[in-house]
Motif scaffolding. Structure first.
Motif, PDB file in Angstrom:
ATOM      1  N   ARG A  27       0.730  -0.728  -0.006  1.00 54.14           N
ATOM      2  CA  ARG A  27      -0.238  -0.011  -0.129  1.00 54.14           C
ATOM      3  C   ARG A  27       0.721   0.986  -0.052  1.00 54.14           C
ATOM      4  NH1 ARG A  27      -0.999   5.035   2.913  1.00 54.14           N
ATOM      5  NH2 ARG A  27      -0.132   3.510   4.703  1.00 54.14           N
ATOM      6  N   ASP A  28       1.678   1.815   1.112  1.00 49.14           N
ATOM      7  CA  ASP A  28       1.987   2.663   1.194  1.00 49.14           C
ATOM      8  C   ASP A  28       3.445   2.629   0.004  1.00 49.14           C
ATOM      9  OD1 ASP A  28       2.765   5.497   1.693  1.00 49.14           O
ATOM     10  OD2 ASP A  28       3.328   4.283   3.504  1.00 49.14           O
ATOM     11  N   GLN A  31       1.857   2.552  -3.408  1.00 45.28           N
ATOM     12  CA  GLN A  31       1.079   4.076  -4.121  1.00 45.28           C
ATOM     13  C   GLN A  31       1.763   5.335  -4.940  1.00 45.28           C
ATOM     14  OE1 GLN A  31      -0.480   5.672   0.146  1.00 45.28           O
ATOM     15  NE2 GLN A  31       1.212   6.600   0.109  1.00 45.28           N
ATOM     16  N   PHE A  62      -8.840   1.437  -0.876  1.00 46.99           N
ATOM     17  CA  PHE A  62     -10.004   1.774  -1.254  1.00 46.99           C
ATOM     18  C   PHE A  62     -10.505   3.223  -1.493  1.00 46.99           C
ATOM     19  CE2 PHE A  62      -9.862  -2.585  -0.309  1.00 46.99           C
ATOM     20  CZ  PHE A  62     -10.527  -3.096  -1.502  1.00 46.99           C
ATOM     21  N   HIS A  64      -9.906   7.507  -3.614  1.00 45.32           N
ATOM     22  CA  HIS A  64     -10.790   7.155  -4.986  1.00 45.32           C
ATOM     23  C   HIS A  64      -9.100   7.070  -6.272  1.00 45.32           C
ATOM     24  CE1 HIS A  64     -12.009   9.812  -8.165  1.00 45.32           C
ATOM     25  NE2 HIS A  64     -13.441  10.431  -8.264  1.00 45.32           N
ATOM     26  N   TRP A  67      -7.251   9.665  -7.386  1.00 48.28           N
ATOM     27  CA  TRP A  67      -6.231  10.707  -6.102  1.00 48.28           C
ATOM     28  C   TRP A  67      -5.354   9.448  -6.025  1.00 48.28           C
ATOM     29  CZ3 TRP A  67      -6.688  15.024  -3.069  1.00 48.28           C
ATOM     30  CH2 TRP A  67      -7.440  15.440  -3.021  1.00 48.28           C
ATOM     31  N   ASN A  96     -13.565   6.852   3.274  1.00 50.29           N
ATOM     32  CA  ASN A  96     -14.861   7.387   3.642  1.00 50.29           C
ATOM     33  C   ASN A  96     -16.287   6.512   3.978  1.00 50.29           C
ATOM     34  OD1 ASN A  96     -15.223   6.649   1.238  1.00 50.29           O
ATOM     35  ND2 ASN A  96     -15.026   9.294   0.139  1.00 50.29           N
ATOM     36  N   ARG A  98     -18.278   5.806   1.350  1.00 53.51           N
ATOM     37  CA  ARG A  98     -17.719   4.760  -0.322  1.00 53.51           C
ATOM     38  C   ARG A  98     -16.245   3.431   0.026  1.00 53.51           C
ATOM     39  NH1 ARG A  98     -17.920   5.786  -5.796  1.00 53.51           N
ATOM     40  NH2 ARG A  98     -17.454   3.973  -7.068  1.00 53.51           N
ATOM     41  N   ARG A 102     -16.729  -0.369  -0.867  1.00 56.09           N
ATOM     42  CA  ARG A 102     -15.956  -1.094  -1.747  1.00 56.09           C
ATOM     43  C   ARG A 102     -15.146  -2.796  -1.177  1.00 56.09           C
ATOM     44  NH1 ARG A 102     -12.376   2.952  -4.021  1.00 56.09           N
ATOM     45  NH2 ARG A 102     -11.836   1.042  -5.315  1.00 56.09           N
ATOM     46  N   ASN A 125      -4.787  16.112   1.152  1.00 56.94           N
ATOM     47  CA  ASN A 125      -4.557  14.930   1.292  1.00 56.94           C
ATOM     48  C   ASN A 125      -5.715  14.307   1.372  1.00 56.94           C
ATOM     49  OD1 ASN A 125      -3.432  11.700   1.103  1.00 56.94           O
ATOM     50  ND2 ASN A 125      -3.582  11.688   3.285  1.00 56.94           N
ATOM     51  N   ASN A 127      -8.685  16.690   0.993  1.00 55.85           N
ATOM     52  CA  ASN A 127      -9.498  17.746   0.587  1.00 55.85           C
ATOM     53  C   ASN A 127     -10.487  18.102   1.228  1.00 55.85           C
ATOM     54  OD1 ASN A 127      -9.970  19.164  -1.745  1.00 55.85           O
ATOM     55  ND2 ASN A 127     -12.255  18.121  -2.657  1.00 55.85           N
ATOM     56  N   ARG A 128     -10.294  17.794   2.724  1.00 56.72           N
ATOM     57  CA  ARG A 128     -11.198  18.405   3.968  1.00 56.72           C
ATOM     58  C   ARG A 128     -10.160  19.240   4.869  1.00 56.72           C
ATOM     59  NH1 ARG A 128     -13.023  14.802   0.743  1.00 56.72           N
ATOM     60  NH2 ARG A 128     -16.120  14.783   1.329  1.00 56.72           N
ATOM     61  N   SER A 156      -1.148  11.118  10.198  1.00 58.10           N
ATOM     62  CA  SER A 156      -0.504  11.683   9.003  1.00 58.10           C
ATOM     63  C   SER A 156       0.633  13.683   9.785  1.00 58.10           C
ATOM     64  CB  SER A 156      -0.419  12.208   7.903  1.00 58.10           C
ATOM     65  OG  SER A 156      -0.493  10.289   7.397  1.00 58.10           O
ATOM     66  N   THR A 192       5.401  11.124   8.471  1.00 50.68           N
ATOM     67  CA  THR A 192       5.380  10.747   6.741  1.00 50.68           C
ATOM     68  C   THR A 192       6.747  11.981   5.973  1.00 50.68           C
ATOM     69  OG1 THR A 192       2.881  12.042   7.642  1.00 50.68           O
ATOM     70  CG2 THR A 192       3.243  11.330   5.431  1.00 50.68           C
ATOM     71  N   HIS A 224       4.924   4.782  12.521  1.00 48.96           N
ATOM     72  CA  HIS A 224       5.028   4.306  11.416  1.00 48.96           C
ATOM     73  C   HIS A 224       5.614   5.453  10.632  1.00 48.96           C
ATOM     74  CE1 HIS A 224       2.670   4.044   7.250  1.00 48.96           C
ATOM     75  NE2 HIS A 224       3.751   5.515   7.072  1.00 48.96           N
ATOM     76  N   HIS A 226       8.660   7.153   8.440  1.00 47.08           N
ATOM     77  CA  HIS A 226       9.706   6.792   6.884  1.00 47.08           C
ATOM     78  C   HIS A 226      11.005   7.416   7.075  1.00 47.08           C
ATOM     79  CE1 HIS A 226       6.172   6.946   4.010  1.00 47.08           C
ATOM     80  NE2 HIS A 226       4.901   6.840   5.387  1.00 47.08           N
TER      81      HIS A 226
END
Ligand code: HMG
Ligand code: MG
Length: 317
Positions: A27-28, A31, A62, A64, A67, A96, A98, A102, A125, A127-128, A156, A192, A224, A226
């Motif tokens: 994943r990380d 991506q 899961f 967008h 993105w 979210n 959605r 999924r 990251n 949009n909020r 993060s 991060t 986590h 980096h």
């Protein structure tokens, strides 16, 4: 000498007997890749990681697909992971409802939401704002808990932000507290962009503990890191000395974040396993098989692994 070299096993005081490695390479790690990695290569990567003894492998997101195009094949990938041994956990990121729908439609049992301690990264990251993203996560966590899922809450920019600079501890504690109150089972403290140093890690864990968020009580605390500035192992050791027993790492040191360009690879799982073997801390990982997996993946990606341990063990005489 026969076989691979191993560190001499010399335990140190004050460390856990066993550490769970939360492998984030698929994943990380993936991506952020520019070239599209075929779904069958991703599936094979996860299977190989599990065969090397990793029992928690973060499989995909899961989110967008526009993105994070690299993980747009989540629906194709996840079913190909059926058939792994039952003790292998396959968490996935869901921002979210959605994303949650999924993921659960495919049988995912472990999900992660991902908050930010800073406003700028929340915007870039998710949009909020931070509070809007927490409002987006609350029904996700509630529904996931109703359905009996395990929920990880990532946080993060805990130790520095490329746009905002220093991040006050209290700002991190506020968002961690919100994720805990929502019902997350686990929090993962994200460095991060890799700017943390060990004293900072200890200070954040102490600040969280003072707010009732101890490393070993629910929600448990994971780290986590980096490895941008080469501090990830030192930071990990500091976290282990303060009660943390789950450490995120990425096979071969793959990784980065497409929404924070200064983020480079995660702590390499091989470097972590080498240190833990030397300290006598169990991980259940077969280092030779893991190195072989990262070398195989590096061939697929067309560039060598940045992990020191992979480099050393794959160039043995
Ligand atoms: P948005 O554009 O604000 O979305 O993005 P929206 O809610 O306004 O919806 C817009 C459209 O997107 C709608 O479609 C939705 O259905 C669709 P339309 O009605 O217009 O046709 N949509 C979706 N489609 C598929 N799956 C979904 C989904 N959600 C909405 N889940 C959003 C908001 C959160 C979706 C977006 O910002 C996003 O996907 N962000 C993901 C960012 C990401 O994955 N970043 C990397 C992971 S975080 C990380 O790497 C850090 C970490 O490693 C820790 C560390 O190192 O610190 C975890
Ligand atoms: Mg990360």
């Amino acid at each position: 000498m026969t076989g691979s070299p191993l560190p001499q096993r010399v335990p140190a005081a004050g460390l856990p007997a066993r550490v769970r490695i939360h492998e984030v390479g698929p994943r990380d790690g993936l991506q952020n890749e520019k070239a599209t990695v075929p779904t069958d290569v991703k599936a094979s990567f996860v299977h190989r990681l599990a065969a090397a003894g990793l029992t928690t492998v973060e499989a995909t997101s899961f989110v967008h697909p526009k993105w994070v195009p690299q993980l747009a094949d989540a629906e194709d990938l996840f079913p190909r992971l059926a058939g792994l041994p039952g003790d292998v956990r396959l968490p996935v990121l869901v921002p979210n409802i959605r994303g949650l729908e999924r993921a659960t439609a495919l049988g995912a049992r472990r999900v992660a939401v991902f908050a930010s301690a800073t406003e700028t990264f929340a915007r870039r990251n998710l949009n909020r704002t931070v509070d809007e993203s927490l409002a987006m996560f609350a029904p996700v966590v509630a529904r996931a808990k109703e359905e009996g899922l395990h929920v990880r809450g990532y946080l993060s920019m805990c130790f520095g932000d490329p746009w905002e600079g220093q991040v006050p501890l209290a700002q991190v504690v506020r968002v961690a507290r919100a994720l805990a109150d929502m019902g997350c089972d686990e929090l993962s403290l994200g460095d991060t962009i890799g700017t943390a140093t060990p004293g900072h890690v200890a200070a954040l864990l102490a600040a969280l503990a003072a707010d009732g968020l101890g490393a070993a009580t629910r929600p448990t605390i994971s780290v986590h890191f980096h490895d941008t500035y080469g501090q990830a192992l030192a930071n990990t050791l500091a976290a282990l000395q303060h009660g943390v027993t789950t450490v995120d790492a990425s096979a071969g040191g793959l990784g980065g974040c497409p929404f924070a360009k200064s983020a480079t690879g995660n702590l390499a799982t091989e470097d972590l396993v080498w240190m833990l073997q030397g300290l006598g801390v169990e991980t259940g990982v077969d280092l030779d098989r893991l190195v072989a997996t990262s070398v195989w993946m590096a061939d697929r990606l067309g560039r060598p692994s940045p992990s020191r341990t992979v480099t050393a063990l794959s160039h043995k005489e």
